[in-house]
Scaffold this motif. Structure first.
Motif, PDB file in Angstrom:
ATOM      1  N   MET A 137       0.845  -1.197   0.000  1.00  0.00           N
ATOM      2  CA  MET A 137       0.000   0.000   0.000  1.00  0.00           C
ATOM      3  C   MET A 137       0.884   1.251   0.000  1.00  0.00           C
ATOM      4  SD  MET A 137      -3.115   1.362   0.215  1.00  0.00           S
ATOM      5  CE  MET A 137      -4.204   0.118   0.917  1.00  0.00           C
ATOM      6  N   PRO A 138       0.713   2.146  -0.967  1.00  0.00           N
ATOM      7  CA  PRO A 138       1.535   3.358  -1.000  1.00  0.00           C
ATOM      8  C   PRO A 138       1.143   4.324   0.114  1.00  0.00           C
ATOM      9  CG  PRO A 138      -0.152   3.453  -2.692  1.00  0.00           C
ATOM     10  CD  PRO A 138      -0.223   2.076  -2.103  1.00  0.00           C
ATOM     11  N   SER A 139       2.126   5.076   0.613  1.00  0.00           N
ATOM     12  CA  SER A 139       1.821   6.138   1.556  1.00  0.00           C
ATOM     13  C   SER A 139       1.200   7.298   0.790  1.00  0.00           C
ATOM     14  CB  SER A 139       3.097   6.591   2.272  1.00  0.00           C
ATOM     15  OG  SER A 139       4.003   7.176   1.349  1.00  0.00           O
ATOM     16  N   GLY A 140       0.748   8.317   1.504  1.00  0.00           N
ATOM     17  CA  GLY A 140       0.047   9.416   0.854  1.00  0.00           C
ATOM     18  C   GLY A 140       0.872  10.202  -0.133  1.00  0.00           C
ATOM     19  N   ASP A 141       2.210  10.158   0.001  1.00  0.00           N
ATOM     20  CA  ASP A 141       3.059  10.930  -0.910  1.00  0.00           C
ATOM     21  C   ASP A 141       3.784  10.043  -1.913  1.00  0.00           C
ATOM     22  OD1 ASP A 141       4.832   9.678   0.762  1.00  0.00           O
ATOM     23  OD2 ASP A 141       6.098  11.443   1.098  1.00  0.00           O
ATOM     24  N   GLN A 142       3.290   8.823  -2.116  1.00  0.00           N
ATOM     25  CA  GLN A 142       3.919   7.913  -3.068  1.00  0.00           C
ATOM     26  C   GLN A 142       3.003   7.622  -4.254  1.00  0.00           C
ATOM     27  OE1 GLN A 142       4.881   4.543  -0.472  1.00  0.00           O
ATOM     28  NE2 GLN A 142       7.062   4.995  -0.761  1.00  0.00           N
ATOM     29  N   VAL A 143       3.621   7.465  -5.430  1.00  0.00           N
ATOM     30  CA  VAL A 143       2.901   7.076  -6.639  1.00  0.00           C
ATOM     31  C   VAL A 143       3.595   5.863  -7.243  1.00  0.00           C
ATOM     32  CG1 VAL A 143       2.095   9.412  -7.119  1.00  0.00           C
ATOM     33  CG2 VAL A 143       4.258   8.624  -8.114  1.00  0.00           C
ATOM     34  N   LEU A 144       2.902   5.182  -8.121  1.00  0.00           N
ATOM     35  CA  LEU A 144       3.484   4.043  -8.818  1.00  0.00           C
ATOM     36  C   LEU A 144       4.331   4.535  -9.981  1.00  0.00           C
ATOM     37  CD1 LEU A 144       3.659   0.963  -9.450  1.00  0.00           C
ATOM     38  CD2 LEU A 144       1.657   1.304 -10.926  1.00  0.00           C
ATOM     39  N   GLU A 145       5.563   4.044 -10.064  1.00  0.00           N
ATOM     40  CA  GLU A 145       6.417   4.328 -11.214  1.00  0.00           C
ATOM     41  C   GLU A 145       6.570   3.039 -12.013  1.00  0.00           C
ATOM     42  OE1 GLU A 145      10.227   6.992 -11.620  1.00  0.00           O
ATOM     43  OE2 GLU A 145      10.841   4.989 -10.963  1.00  0.00           O
ATOM     44  N   ALA A 146       6.175   3.078 -13.285  1.00  0.00           N
ATOM     45  CA  ALA A 146       6.223   1.913 -14.162  1.00  0.00           C
ATOM     46  C   ALA A 146       7.153   2.213 -15.330  1.00  0.00           C
ATOM     47  CB  ALA A 146       4.823   1.581 -14.673  1.00  0.00           C
ATOM     48  N   SER A 147       8.197   1.410 -15.483  1.00  0.00           N
ATOM     49  CA  SER A 147       9.193   1.660 -16.528  1.00  0.00           C
ATOM     50  C   SER A 147       9.397   0.422 -17.387  1.00  0.00           C
ATOM     51  CB  SER A 147      10.537   2.066 -15.915  1.00  0.00           C
ATOM     52  OG  SER A 147      10.412   3.218 -15.111  1.00  0.00           O
ATOM     53  N   PHE A 148       9.615   0.666 -18.668  1.00  0.00           N
ATOM     54  CA  PHE A 148       9.958  -0.400 -19.608  1.00  0.00           C
ATOM     55  C   PHE A 148      11.324  -0.096 -20.196  1.00  0.00           C
ATOM     56  CE2 PHE A 148      10.185  -1.889 -24.034  1.00  0.00           C
ATOM     57  CZ  PHE A 148      10.023  -3.255 -23.845  1.00  0.00           C
ATOM     58  N   PHE A 149      12.206  -1.091 -20.191  1.00  0.00           N
ATOM     59  CA  PHE A 149      13.548  -0.946 -20.747  1.00  0.00           C
ATOM     60  C   PHE A 149      13.681  -1.873 -21.950  1.00  0.00           C
ATOM     61  CE2 PHE A 149      13.614  -0.117 -16.260  1.00  0.00           C
ATOM     62  CZ  PHE A 149      14.473   0.958 -16.084  1.00  0.00           C
ATOM     63  N   GLY A 150      14.238  -1.361 -23.023  1.00  0.00           N
ATOM     64  CA  GLY A 150      14.438  -2.174 -24.213  1.00  0.00           C
ATOM     65  C   GLY A 150      13.793  -1.551 -25.432  1.00  0.00           C
ATOM     66  N   SER A 151      13.996  -2.182 -26.577  1.00  0.00           N
ATOM     67  CA  SER A 151      13.425  -1.682 -27.824  1.00  0.00           C
ATOM     68  C   SER A 151      11.933  -1.985 -27.876  1.00  0.00           C
ATOM     69  CB  SER A 151      14.126  -2.333 -29.019  1.00  0.00           C
ATOM     70  OG  SER A 151      15.506  -2.028 -29.021  1.00  0.00           O
ATOM     71  N   LYS A 152      11.190  -1.108 -28.542  1.00  0.00           N
ATOM     72  CA  LYS A 152       9.761  -1.319 -28.744  1.00  0.00           C
ATOM     73  C   LYS A 152       9.426  -1.074 -30.201  1.00  0.00           C
ATOM     74  CE  LYS A 152       8.140   3.398 -27.765  1.00  0.00           C
ATOM     75  NZ  LYS A 152       7.474   3.615 -29.061  1.00  0.00           N
ATOM     76  N   LEU A 153       8.272  -1.543 -30.633  1.00  0.00           N
ATOM     77  CA  LEU A 153       7.820  -1.245 -31.985  1.00  0.00           C
ATOM     78  C   LEU A 153       7.654   0.263 -32.134  1.00  0.00           C
ATOM     79  CD1 LEU A 153       5.136  -4.050 -32.463  1.00  0.00           C
ATOM     80  CD2 LEU A 153       7.439  -3.963 -33.442  1.00  0.00           C
ATOM     81  N   PRO A 154       7.961   0.825 -33.301  1.00  0.00           N
ATOM     82  CA  PRO A 154       7.914   2.283 -33.467  1.00  0.00           C
ATOM     83  C   PRO A 154       6.582   2.916 -33.085  1.00  0.00           C
ATOM     84  CG  PRO A 154       9.013   1.267 -35.344  1.00  0.00           C
ATOM     85  CD  PRO A 154       8.441   0.146 -34.532  1.00  0.00           C
ATOM     86  N   ASN A 155       5.475   2.223 -33.340  1.00  0.00           N
ATOM     87  CA  ASN A 155       4.162   2.812 -33.053  1.00  0.00           C
ATOM     88  C   ASN A 155       3.574   2.344 -31.724  1.00  0.00           C
ATOM     89  OD1 ASN A 155       3.683   0.192 -33.804  1.00  0.00           O
ATOM     90  ND2 ASN A 155       1.878   0.645 -35.051  1.00  0.00           N
TER      91      ASN A 155
END
Length: 250
Positions: free
Chosen positions: A1-19
């Protein structure tokens, strides 16, 4: 459970399709993150793929963590502001056509836009605060796509006038605005600081398909704001971003 001053950070690393859209990769293909993202969600396209704990190299990586809502993007450096807008009313913000609702609200509201457009292939980020109605706890992971598509669309322009009347007619059945105003908003070159595309909106089946350049949005942030009243509201900005310079140690 996040505290009141926390947000979810979601990151993707690597190549992706151009679109491919980063928010789709890290959120919609995974889950809604009802609990972890209750205060807001930040997403990014990371840089180099980090090695696994055992040193194994992989072609891509997903990373999810709770971070301070006051922190900045980890993999991108902010540049000039392309557009900014203060609190804008979204009304009831109900139904499935949320991109169109955000697009209309921002297209018809006051906004500060840069005098020089974003150059083609220039990456950008979107930051928004969203204020839900009192007594509401939204699942932000289910709203990111519609909100960000609407914001990006509001700052692009449409150039192909073929069948524009039919497109405007179909949009008007969704947002209840006259077709003349819709055509003017779509063709507004001054506000289209993210660039012009031939068919920002096109007739598709019995509705409309929106096609903003959201694949160039490599980072984004949606922060939950305290409710005020019975309507939804949004404020935010669109900025150019680039990778931080890496200085080799001597």
């Amino acid at each position: 459970m996040p505290s009141g001053d926390q947000v979810l950070e979601a990151s993707f690393f690597g190549s992706k399709l151009p679109n491919a859209d980063i928010e789709n990769i890290v959120l919609y293909n995974i889950g809604s993150f009802r609990t972890a993202g209750r205060n807001g969600i930040r997403f990014e396209h990371g840089s180099a793929v980090p090695p696994a704990p055992d040193g194994t190299a992989y072609p891509f990586c997903y990373r999810y963590s709770l971070v301070s809502r006051s922190s900045s993007f980890a993999h991108w450096r902010g540049g000039r502001t392309l557009a900014s807008f203060d609190w804008t009313d979204l009304g009831a913000f109900s139904g499935e056509k949320k991109p169109a609702q955000v697009w209309l609200a921002l297209s018809s509201a006051e906004a500060e836009v840069a005098t020089v457009r974003r150059l083609p292939d220039t990456t950008f980020a979107v930051r928004v605060h969203v204020r839900p109605p009192q007594g509401t706890q939204p699942v932000w992971g289910g709203l990111v796509k519609g909100i960000f598509d609407g914001v990006i669309t509001a700052f692009q322009s449409h150039s192909d006038t073929t069948n524009l009347g039919e497109v405007a007619k179909r949009i008007s059945t969704t947002v209840s605005v006259d077709t003349t105003s819709i055509e003017q908003y779509l063709l507004d070159q001054r506000r289209g600081v993210l660039g012009s595309v031939p068919k920002l909106a096109a007739a598709y089946r019995d509705g409309v398909k929106w096609d903003p350049s959201d694949h160039w949005c490599v980072a984004g942030e949606l922060l939950a704001a305290a409710p005020v009243g019975r309507n939804w509201a949004i404020k935010g900005e669109v900025i150019e971003v680039s990778r931080p310079e890496v200085i080799d140690a001597e």
